[in-house]
Design an enzyme around this catalytic site. Structure first.
Site, PDB file in Angstrom:
ATOM      1  N   VAL A 155       1.755   2.591   3.773  1.00  0.00           N
ATOM      2  CA  VAL A 155       3.062   2.513   3.099  1.00  0.00           C
ATOM      3  C   VAL A 155       4.212   2.400   4.102  1.00  0.00           C
ATOM      4  CG1 VAL A 155       2.395   3.651   0.949  1.00  0.00           C
ATOM      5  CG2 VAL A 155       3.178   5.029   2.866  1.00  0.00           C
ATOM      6  N   LYS A 157       4.613   4.445   7.117  1.00  0.00           N
ATOM      7  CA  LYS A 157       5.055   5.694   7.763  1.00  0.00           C
ATOM      8  C   LYS A 157       5.211   5.496   9.279  1.00  0.00           C
ATOM      9  CE  LYS A 157       1.501   8.011   6.207  1.00  0.00           C
ATOM     10  NZ  LYS A 157       0.810   6.975   5.457  1.00  0.00           N
ATOM     11  N   SER A 486      -4.648  19.697 -12.513  1.00  0.00           N
ATOM     12  CA  SER A 486      -3.814  18.859 -13.381  1.00  0.00           C
ATOM     13  C   SER A 486      -4.580  18.122 -14.476  1.00  0.00           C
ATOM     14  CB  SER A 486      -3.011  17.865 -12.543  1.00  0.00           C
ATOM     15  OG  SER A 486      -3.877  16.918 -12.004  1.00  0.00           O
ATOM     16  N   LYS A 529       1.195   8.881  -9.750  1.00  0.00           N
ATOM     17  CA  LYS A 529       0.455   8.793 -11.010  1.00  0.00           C
ATOM     18  C   LYS A 529       1.034   7.689 -11.898  1.00  0.00           C
ATOM     19  CE  LYS A 529      -1.364  13.444 -10.931  1.00  0.00           C
ATOM     20  NZ  LYS A 529      -1.332  14.819 -11.406  1.00  0.00           N
TER      21      LYS A 529
HETATM   22  P1  ADP Z   1       1.032   3.927   7.514  1.00  0.00           P
HETATM   23  O1  ADP Z   1       1.469   4.508   8.828  1.00  0.00           O
HETATM   24  O2  ADP Z   1       1.778   4.497   6.350  1.00  0.00           O
HETATM   25  O3  ADP Z   1      -0.444   3.979   7.299  1.00  0.00           O
HETATM   26  P2  ADP Z   1       1.957   1.448   8.668  1.00  0.00           P
HETATM   27  O4  ADP Z   1       3.260   1.930   9.151  1.00  0.00           O
HETATM   28  O5  ADP Z   1       0.886   1.266   9.685  1.00  0.00           O
HETATM   29  O6  ADP Z   1       1.412   2.388   7.497  1.00  0.00           O
HETATM   30  O7  ADP Z   1       2.207   0.105   7.852  1.00  0.00           O
HETATM   31  C1  ADP Z   1       1.225  -0.907   7.663  1.00  0.00           C
HETATM   32  C2  ADP Z   1       1.891  -2.244   7.652  1.00  0.00           C
HETATM   33  O8  ADP Z   1       2.663  -2.412   6.477  1.00  0.00           O
HETATM   34  C3  ADP Z   1       2.842  -2.431   8.822  1.00  0.00           C
HETATM   35  O9  ADP Z   1       2.694  -3.732   9.317  1.00  0.00           O
HETATM   36  C4  ADP Z   1       4.208  -2.260   8.201  1.00  0.00           C
HETATM   37  O10 ADP Z   1       5.191  -2.962   8.884  1.00  0.00           O
HETATM   38  C5  ADP Z   1       3.993  -2.813   6.799  1.00  0.00           C
HETATM   39  N1  ADP Z   1       4.904  -2.196   5.830  1.00  0.00           N
HETATM   40  C6  ADP Z   1       4.698  -1.054   5.121  1.00  0.00           C
HETATM   41  N2  ADP Z   1       5.749  -0.784   4.340  1.00  0.00           N
HETATM   42  C7  ADP Z   1       6.647  -1.758   4.536  1.00  0.00           C
HETATM   43  C8  ADP Z   1       7.962  -2.032   4.012  1.00  0.00           C
HETATM   44  N3  ADP Z   1       8.541  -1.247   3.113  1.00  0.00           N
HETATM   45  N4  ADP Z   1       8.597  -3.123   4.461  1.00  0.00           N
HETATM   46  C9  ADP Z   1       8.022  -3.940   5.370  1.00  0.00           C
HETATM   47  N5  ADP Z   1       6.801  -3.758   5.900  1.00  0.00           N
HETATM   48  C10 ADP Z   1       6.112  -2.679   5.488  1.00  0.00           C
END
Ligand code: ADP
Length: 606
Positions: A155, A157, A486, A529
Site C-alpha cells: 500500500v 508504506k 468479530s 472490511k
Molecule cells: P509496502 O511497504 O506497503 O509493502 P511499498 O511501499 O513497497 O509497499 O509499495 C509497493 C509499490 O506500490 C511501490 O512501487 C510504490 O511506489 C507503489 N505505491 C503504493 N501506493 C502508492 C500510491 N498511493 N501512489 C503511487 N504509488 C504507490
C-alpha cells in the site's frame, strides 16, 4: 594538563616511529600510520565531537601507540577507533522548513494517502514555527516523533517513507526487524567478544553521514523473541524520545544522541507490536485501495515508471482503461498495488522483447515504432488467464451460511460461516467447530450458540432444534488460521438460519462482536472490511453502532452504493437478515401483537 599529556604522547609517537622505521616490521609501521590517520581524521572535526567521545578516542589512540604490533589488541583497537571516528559527529542535513516543496514532492510521488501527507506537513509546520532542529521532544506529548505506518503489503508504506525523507531533505536509511531476535543486531556486541561489531543504528549513521536521517524500521510487528533476548526493549531504547538522546551502543560504549533522528516504522498489523513500543508511536493507518484508487495509481505512477524502466517510449504503448480495470478486478484484487505493479511490468517486458526482436535498441527505439495497444481482448496474451478468485462462492447463500468480514495482515476479506446439522435426536444438542479457529473465535462460537438458542426459545418456544441437533460450524478456508471476536453476530445468524430453515437476505455481509445478552460491540478494520465487501459485490452491510463514526469518515467513493446498517442489539440484525419478504408484519410488530393478544386473553380469564 591535557595538552602536556598530548605532547608527551606525540613525542612518544615520534620516538616509536623512528624505532619502527629502523626495523623491518612493516605491520607495526602500518598500525603506527593508522593511528596517525585517525589523528588526521579527527583534527578538523574535534570541535564537533562530544567531549565524552573525544576523551575515549584520545585514550584509545594513546593505547594504540603503546601496543606491541604483535598484540592481538592492535587490530581491534584500530577497528574500534575507526568506527568511533567515522561517525558523522555534528553533521546534520539542512532541513526543509518550506511547506510548498514537500507538499509537491509528496503529491508527485504518491496518489491519495492525504492523511499521511497532512501529518508530515503538520510536522514541518511545527518545526518551522519552532525554528529548531532539536525535534519535537520538548513539545507536548501529542507531537510524537515516532510514526508507525500500518497496513497490508503493497500500500506504499515503505515508498512514502522514502518520499517523506526527500520532502524533508533528510537522508534515508531502511532496515527490517522482521524475524530479528538478537539484541546485538540493534545494540551491537561488546568489544570483549570475538567478531564484535556495532549495531544497526551506528552502521546507519556511518552510512548516511548525518545525525538526523529518516530511519525506516520495517516489519516492526514481526519482531522475533528468543528465550534470552528481547529485541523489543532494545528498540524501545532506540525509539523512545525520553531515552534515545543517550543511546548506548554496546560496541562503541559511548552515548550517542539519536533524538534528532526521525523514526518511521511499518507494520501489517498492530496487535503484534509490543505494547510499550506501540505506546510511543503515532499510528497512521493505510488500509488499501479500491479499484478507482488503483486506476489512478496505475495511470499516474506505475505505468509511467515501468515504461521508463523498460526503456520504452510512453507513446509506444497505450493501455486502455478497460484493460486496466480488468487487470485490477480480475488479476490483482489485493488491497495493495504490488501485484498490480508486477503485472504491469510483465506487460512491458513482453513489449520490450517484441521491440528488441524487431531490431530496436536503446539508441534507436524508433526502428520498429509500433504502437502497442493493450485492451481487454489481448490482455490475456500479456498476463495469462485471470486467476479464479473465490471471494464469493455462493450467488445466494444457502440455509445456515452467512457472509462475515474479517481483517488479516494482508487486508480485509470476506469469509463464509457455515453451519449444518450432523445428527438429530432428543438431547443430542451440541456443537463441533472446525476451520483452524483460535481460542477467541472458538469462545465466540460457543457464545453465539448459546445466544442463538436463547433467541430461538424466545421466538419459537416449541422449536427444539438446538436442544436436539448436533451442529457443525465451519469457516473456510480451512488451511488459514483465524481468530478474533468479530464473527460473533455472523455465527448467531448462521445458527438461526439453520434452525428456521431460512436463508439470509441476498448480498448481505455483517461483522460485530456479541455479548451473551445479545449486545453488539464495535470491531476494528472498518475500512478494510468495507473494501473487501465491495470486492465481493456485497450490497448490504451490518456494522456495530459503535463503528458508525469510523464508517462516516470513509471516502465517499468507498461508501457509494452500499446499504449500511448500524446496530447495537442482535434483534436488529435478525430483522435485517431474515425480515425480508416474509409476507407477514415485521417481528417487532408480531411480538407486540403477541403480547397484546396475551394481555387480551389474560384479561378474559381474570
Ligand atoms: P509496502 O511497504 O506497503 O509493502 P511499498 O511501499 O513497497 O509497499 O509499495 C509497493 C509499490 O506500490 C511501490 O512501487 C510504490 O511506489 C507503489 N505505491 C503504493 N501506493 C502508492 C500510491 N498511493 N501512489 C503511487 N504509488 C504507490
Amino acid at each position: 594538563m591535557q595538552e602536556t599529556a598530548q605532547t608527551a604522547d606525540e613525542s612518544l609517537f615520534s620516538a616509536r616511529f623512528k624505532l619502527y622505521n629502523s626495523t623491518t616490521d612493516s605491520l607495526s609501521i602500518i598500525f603506527l600510520f593508522s593511528a596517525e590517520n585517525i589523528r588526521v581524521r579527527i583534527e578538523p572535526i574535534k570541535e564537533k565531537i562530544p567531549k565524552h567521545v573525544l576523551k575515549v578516542i584520545e585514550e584509545e589512540l594513546a593505547k594504540l601507540v603503546m601496543l606491541e604490533s604483535s598484540s592481538s589488541c592492535v587490530e581491534s583497537t584500530y577497528d574500534y577507533l575507526d568506527w568511533l571516528t567515522m561517525l558523522p559527529w555534528g553533521n546534520f542535513s539542512d532541513e526543509n522548513f518550506d511547506i510548498q516543496k514537500p507538499e509537491k514532492i509528496l503529491d508527485n510521488d504518491h496518489y491519495g494517502l492525504s492523511h499521511v501527507k497532512e501529518r508530515i506537513l503538520e510536522f514541518i509546520a511545527v518545526r518551522r514555527l519552532k525554528g529548531t532542529s532539536k525535534g519535537l521532544v520538548s513539545l507536548p506529548f501529542c507531537f510524537t516523533l515516532v510514526i508507525c505506518l500500518s497496513g497490508p503489503p503493497g500500500v506504499g508504506k515503505t515508498s512514502i517513507g522514502r518520499s517523506i525523507a526527500r520532502a524533508l531533505g533528510l537522508k534515508f536509511f531502511r532496515f527490517s526487524v522482521g524475524g530479528l531476535s538478537d539484541v546485538d543486531e540493534i545494540k551491537g556486541l561488546r568489544r570483549s567478544y570475538d567478531g564484535a561489531l556495532p549495531g544497526k543504528m551506528v552502521k546507519c549513521l556511518r552510512s548516511v553521514g548525518t545525525l538526523n536521517p529518516l530511519v525506516l524500521i520495517d516489519e516492526i510487528d514481526k519482531l522475533g523473541k528468543s528465550s534470552s533476548d528481547d529485541p523489543g526493549s532494545a528498540l524501545l531504547e532506540l525509539l523512545d524520545p525520553e531515552q534515545n538522546a543517550d543511546f548506548r551502543d554496546l560496541y562503541l560504549d559511548v552515548t550517542i544522541d539519536l533524538s534528532k533522528v526521525l523514526f518511521v516504522c511499518t507494520a501489517n498489523v498492530l496487535d503484534k507490536i509490543p505494547t510499550p513500543l506501540l505506546d510511543r508511536m503515532e499510528v497512521i493507518n493505510i488500509s488499501g485501495y479500491i479499484t478507482d484508487d488503483k486506476m489512478h495509481i496505475a495511470r499516474d505512477h506505475l505505468l509511467k515508471t515501468t515504461c521508463m524502466e523498460c526503456g520504452i517510449k510512453p507513446e509506444q504503448v497505450v493501455v486502455r482503461d478497460a484493460a486496466l480495470r480488468s487487470l485490477i478486478e480480475n488479476y490483482c484484487r489485493e488491497p495493495g498495488v504490488r501485484n498490480l505493479q508486477k503485472h504491469i511490468e510483465k506487460i512491458y517486458r513482453k513489449i520490450a522483447l517484441k521491440l528488441v526482436r524487431e531490431g530496436a535498441s536503446a539508441e534507436t527505439p524508433e526502428v520498429s515504432v509500433k504502437n502497442f495497444m493493450i485492451d481487454e481482448s489481448n490482455l490475456a496474451d500479456y498476463v495469462g488467464k485471470p486467476v479464479l478468485y473465490a471471494d464469493k462462492i455462493y450467488e445466494q447463500t444457502p440455509v445456515g451460511v452467512v457472509m462475515g468480514l474479517s481483517t488479516k495482515s494482508t487486508g480485509g476479506s470476506t469469509l463464509y460461516i457455515e453451519t449444518t446439522s450432523v445428527e438429530e435426536g432428543e438431547g443430542k444438542g451440541g456443537l463441533h467447530i472446525t476451520g483452524q479457529l483460535g481460542d477467541v473465535m472458538k469462545e465466540s462460537a460457543e457464545i453465539a450458540h448459546t445466544v442463538a438458542r436463547r433467541i430461538m426459545l424466545e421466538k419459537e418456544p416449541k422449536n427444539l432444534f438446538f436442544a436436539n441437533s448436533k451442529l457443525h460450524l465451519h469457516i473456510p478456508e480451512g488451511a488459514t488460521p483465524k481468530d478474533g471476536p468479530s464473527a460473533g453476530c455472523t455465527m448467531i445468524t448462521s445458527f438461526l438460519s439453520l434452525a428456521m430453515k431460512k436463508p439470509v437476505r441476498k448480498d448481505l455481509a455483517m461483522t460485530g462482536e456479541v455479548t451473551l445478552t445479545g449486545r453488539i460491540l464495535p470491531i476494528g478494520g472498518v475500512k478494510e472490511k468495507t473494501i473487501a465487501a465491495r470486492r465481493s459485490q456485497v450490497k448490504m452491510m451490518i456494522f456495530p453502532e459503535g463503528n458508525r463514526r469510523d464508517f462516516d469518515e470513509l471516502a465517499c467513493n468507498l461508501k457509494e452504493g452500499l446499504d449500511v446498517h448500524f446496530v447495537d442489539e442482535y434483534e436488529q440484525i435478525f430483522e435485517l437478515a431474515f425480515g425480508y419478504n416474509m409476507g407477514s408484519p415485521p417481528l417487532n410488530f408480531r411480538r407486540s401483537l403477541t403480547s397484546f393478544m396475551w394481555d387480551l386473553l389474560s384479561g378474559c380469564f381474570q
